[in-house]
Design a protein around this motif. Structure first.
Motif, mmCIF file in Angstrom:
data_model
loop_
_atom_site.group_PDB
_atom_site.id
_atom_site.type_symbol
_atom_site.label_atom_id
_atom_site.label_comp_id
_atom_site.label_asym_id
_atom_site.label_seq_id
_atom_site.Cartn_x
_atom_site.Cartn_y
_atom_site.Cartn_z
ATOM 1 N N ALA A 89 -30.186 -22.272 -16.547
ATOM 2 C CA ALA A 89 -30.019 -23.215 -15.591
ATOM 3 C C ALA A 89 -30.656 -24.570 -15.591
ATOM 4 C CB ALA A 89 -30.424 -22.642 -14.122
ATOM 5 N N GLY A 90 -31.161 -24.688 -17.034
ATOM 6 C CA GLY A 90 -31.725 -25.983 -17.323
ATOM 7 C C GLY A 90 -33.197 -26.303 -16.475
ATOM 8 N N LEU A 91 -33.758 -25.225 -16.085
ATOM 9 C CA LEU A 91 -35.203 -25.600 -15.618
ATOM 10 C C LEU A 91 -36.129 -25.384 -16.345
ATOM 11 C CD1 LEU A 91 -34.230 -23.049 -12.649
ATOM 12 C CD2 LEU A 91 -33.908 -25.227 -12.605
ATOM 13 N N ILE A 92 -36.405 -26.606 -16.980
ATOM 14 C CA ILE A 92 -37.366 -26.709 -18.033
ATOM 15 C C ILE A 92 -38.894 -26.432 -17.693
ATOM 16 C CG2 ILE A 92 -38.050 -27.972 -20.047
ATOM 17 C CD1 ILE A 92 -35.418 -29.624 -19.569
ATOM 18 N N ASP A 93 -39.167 -27.270 -16.643
ATOM 19 C CA ASP A 93 -40.581 -27.166 -16.371
ATOM 20 C C ASP A 93 -40.977 -25.748 -15.636
ATOM 21 O OD1 ASP A 93 -40.925 -29.763 -17.025
ATOM 22 O OD2 ASP A 93 -40.670 -30.659 -14.963
ATOM 23 N N GLN A 94 -39.922 -25.400 -14.757
ATOM 24 C CA GLN A 94 -40.175 -24.017 -14.175
ATOM 25 C C GLN A 94 -40.287 -22.962 -15.273
ATOM 26 O OE1 GLN A 94 -38.148 -26.106 -13.386
ATOM 27 N NE2 GLN A 94 -37.661 -26.161 -11.207
ATOM 28 N N GLY A 95 -39.653 -22.937 -16.495
ATOM 29 C CA GLY A 95 -39.621 -22.129 -17.435
ATOM 30 C C GLY A 95 -40.893 -22.181 -18.399
ATOM 31 N N GLN A 96 -41.461 -23.280 -18.227
ATOM 32 C CA GLN A 96 -42.486 -23.430 -19.131
ATOM 33 C C GLN A 96 -43.746 -22.642 -18.357
ATOM 34 O OE1 GLN A 96 -42.026 -27.517 -20.234
ATOM 35 N NE2 GLN A 96 -42.443 -26.808 -22.479
#
Length: 705
Positions: A447-454
């Motif tokens: 989903a392109g949720l970079i910050d949340q993924g990190q």
DNA sequence: TTAGGGTTAG
């Protein structure tokens, strides 16, 4: 005379003799007669008949007779009737209590066994070594470690640890709770060890995923002069499978054959089938299965799981079909857990729904594993709402169903929903595990949720103390790479504490393809081919990267690499369910009964979409052939055959759902966009990577080749 | 003259 027959093993003659005695009325049987006759009777109805006589004669009160009745009922699996006899007894000795406890244990009634045990303690009856060794095996199934430790303390206080049965039962109990050091110390302190002690120790390490230690104890056991038996080989088969030791799998199998253990025993046969399938040698597994004289439901489950886990879903479904034709075999919980992932894998929604109905009928929906498999089927077949509805119905105290629903939303690109579900999971106090974080991280990356993924990656380590594995690292590389942070992704790989595997480098290569980074793509593929030289899919990706920027010499280089290394493409296939029937199409195949119509439809479709702007992209063809043949190859890709089949077999505008075993090729992706436009159909393609929802000339995944 | 009770598996 009766006891003479029974003592010599002639049970039937003993019972006949008794019937004759009663019929002739010569001698009136007394309470000396019944224990012997009860031991001899071979079926429940005889037992019940004798029970009623005994009752009429008033012998039920006799300790010997009542104990024999109790034992008879347990022997035939009617331990509830045994309990009734037990309750009516006015005098009970320790043996009676033990018989009642073990009666429940051996009939799988752990809770009832523990109840009797508690009653016994309340009445002040002191347990002996037999009581302890009966009660210990139920502690693990009841997840009652306290009870097991209580028994252990009692053993030490009363000097029962010298009884070999007691020590063996303790080893097994601690092993099931994963407490290997304790299991090992009990083994070490034993004065006398038997084969069961060795088998228990070996199994302890084998079941706790330490095949090397388990093998060491096997060698030691032989050194101590013990010959392995069936149970030793069952553990050995699993040890070999866990170690991925294909060479020794054949030796284990040979020993089993030489000792003639496999023919009569279903257990060992199943273990060998399981061993070969876990090692990926499913043909051997099937051969062993075919050679088994007797098969039970677990034999079938093992083979179905074997096919499913080796990615051969259609074959798994075939075996399941054959199994359903065997009248003797009743599908179990394990059967559902083995076949449902195969349905998820190929998107066989109708078949999955049929199993769902069956599950409700036999009351297995409350089983978390079956429930979770069904959630997975609905999610992977594109029915997220149904998956969610089911999720609300199944027990969700463990992480298992949560992982399935989080991952389900992830593969559909609904990363936010995955994150909110994770929040609910935390609120409900369910502890996430490493699988939860793989699902979450991959949901974030899709989903392109970079910050949340990190943040999740951090949370996993800091709050939940879960060490990231290769799959987690792969997700982070994918997360950064997809979002275009290719250098960050590469730096991340360079700083990994473990050696990156193919999935990690593959994630980087995939990201390079999306963002057209030729140099890093070439570098990633160099590393990739070091760890996995055979996966043609990665060569195709690299070739795409070169082709996209017109570097044809790169395409040629990759093509010759594939040829020189003698690599063969994994055959591509796509499946579709139409009118409750499941069809599989292999690339280029013309053997389908409707083949002619399918190719005719494709020809018409191709002409139509070319008119509205479709241009074939030959860079996806790795074969070295002429242009018109390249177009032919693209047109016969399995996903197009399945789509064309769907179009000619369903009414206009019906949505089409396709599953493809590999990634959808860029040209098919483009062509499908146009097809969705001219046919005004929604086309959903699930490939090995993600879902693609095509409608009105566009695709939800947003990828551009 | 009679009986009953224990440990390991896919």
């Amino acid at each position: 005379m009766i006891s003479g027959f029974v003592r010599n093993g002639c049970f039937e003659k003993g019972v006949d003799c008794y019937y004759e005695l009663v019929k002739e009325g010569r001698v009136r049987p007394d309470f000396f007669t019944y224990p012997v006759v009860l031991k001899a009777c071979g079926c429940l109805s005889d037992g019940r008949k004798i029970h009623s006589w005994v009752f009429k004669l008033g012998y039920c009160l006799d300790l010997f007779v009542a104990s024999s009745l109790l034992h008879m009922y347990s022997r035939f699996g009617f331990v509830g009737d045994g309990r009734r006899v037990f309750d009516e007894m006015s005098v009970r000795d320790l043996g009676t209590w033990n018989a009642m406890i073990s009666g429940f244990c051996q009939n799988g009634k752990a809770v009832e066994a523990l109840d009797v045990f508690r009653e016994m303690c309340m009445e002040g009856v002191k347990m002996d070594s037999m009581t302890v060794s009966s009660i210990l095996p139920v502690c693990a199934p009841l997840n009652n470690l306290d009870m097991g430790m209580f028994a252990h303390v009692y053993v030490i206080k009363n000097g029962l640890e010298f009884d070999v049965y007691v020590s063996n039962a303790l080893i097994n109990m601690y092993a099931k709770f994963g407490m290997l050091a304790l299991a090992r110390s009990i083994f070490d302190q034993m004065m006398v060890r038997d084969l069961v002690s060795w088998n228990s120790l070996i199994a302890a390490y084998e079941q706790n995923s330490d095949p090397i230690a388990a093998l060491g104890y096997f060698v030691e056991m032989k050194r101590n002069g013990f010959q392995p038996d069936i149970l030793t080989f069952v553990s050995l088969a699993s040890i070999v499978a866990q170690s991925g030791d294909a060479e020794n799998s054949k030796s284990v199998h040979c020993c089993i054959i030489k000792l003639d253990l496999i023919r009569g025993d279903i257990f060992i046969g199943n273990a060998v089938v399981d061993m070969y399938s876990k090692l990926g040698n499913i043909d051997y597994a099937h051969r062993v299965f075919d050679g088994m004289d007797n098969k039970d439901v677990i034999s079938w489950n093992t083979l179905i799981t074997g096919y499913a886990q080796n990615g051969l879903a259609s074959e798994a479904m075939e075996v399941y079909k054959t199994m359903r034709e065997c009248e003797m075999i009743v599908p179990s919980q394990g059967t559902l857990v083995s076949i449902l992932p195969a349905y998820s894998h190929v998107g066989a929604l109708r078949q999955g729904m049929k199993v769902h109905g069956h599950t409700v009928k036999i009351g297995l929906l409350s089983d978390i594993y079956v429930g979770t498999c069904l959630i997975d089927v609905y999610a992977k077949c594109g029915r997220l709402n149904d998956a969610m509805m089911l999720f609300k119905q199944v027990p969700r105290k463990s992480s298992v169903p949560w992982n399935a629903i989080i991952s389900g939303h992830g593969i559909h690109g609904q990363g936010e929903k995955s994150l909110s579900l994770f929040g609910e999971m935390e609120e409900e106090g369910v502890k996430p595990d490493h699988v939860t974080f793989v699902s979450l991280l991959s949901a974030c990356s899709h989903a392109g949720l970079i910050d949340q993924g990190q943040q999740c990656f951090k949370l996993m380590q800091e709050k939940y103390c879960i060490q990231p594995g290769l799959k987690h690292f792969g997700c982070i590389v994918d997360l950064l790479g997809r979002a275009g942070h290719l250098d960050m992704a590469y730096d991340f790989i360079k700083n990994m504490p473990v050696r990156p595997d193919a999935s990690v480098w593959g994630a980087l290569l995939g990201a390079c393809r999306i963002h057209g980074n030729v140099e890093l793509g070439a570098l990633a593929s160099e590393h990739l081919f070091e760890v996995d030289v055979e996966n043609v899919g990665y060569y195709v990706l690299l070739s795409n990267i070169y082709a996209n920027v017109g570097r044809w010499e790169g395409v040629d280089k990759v093509r010759s690499l594939v040829n020189n290394r003698g690599l063969k493409k994994t055959p591509g296939w796509s499946s579709i369910e139409v009118n409750n029937r499941f069809g599989v199409f292999y690339t280029g195949n013309r053997s389908h009964p409707l083949s002619e119509e399918i190719y005719k439809e494709l020809k018409v479709l191709m002409a139509k979409i070319k008119n509205i702007g479709y241009v074939p992209d030959y860079s996806f063809v790795l074969q070295d052939v002429e242009e018109d043949e390249k177009e032919q190859i693209l047109t016969s890709h399995s996903e197009r055959l399945a789509i064309a089949f769907g179009i000619i077999s369903t009414p206009p505008k019906t949505p089409i759902h396709i599953f493809k075993n590999l990634r959808v090729c860029g040209d098919c992706h483009n062509a499908t966009k146009y097809i969705s436009k001219i046919t005004e159909r929604e086309i959903v393609v699930r490939d090995s990577n993600r879902f693609h929802h095509f409608s009105n000339g566009d695709c939800s995944c947003g990828d551009h080749w």
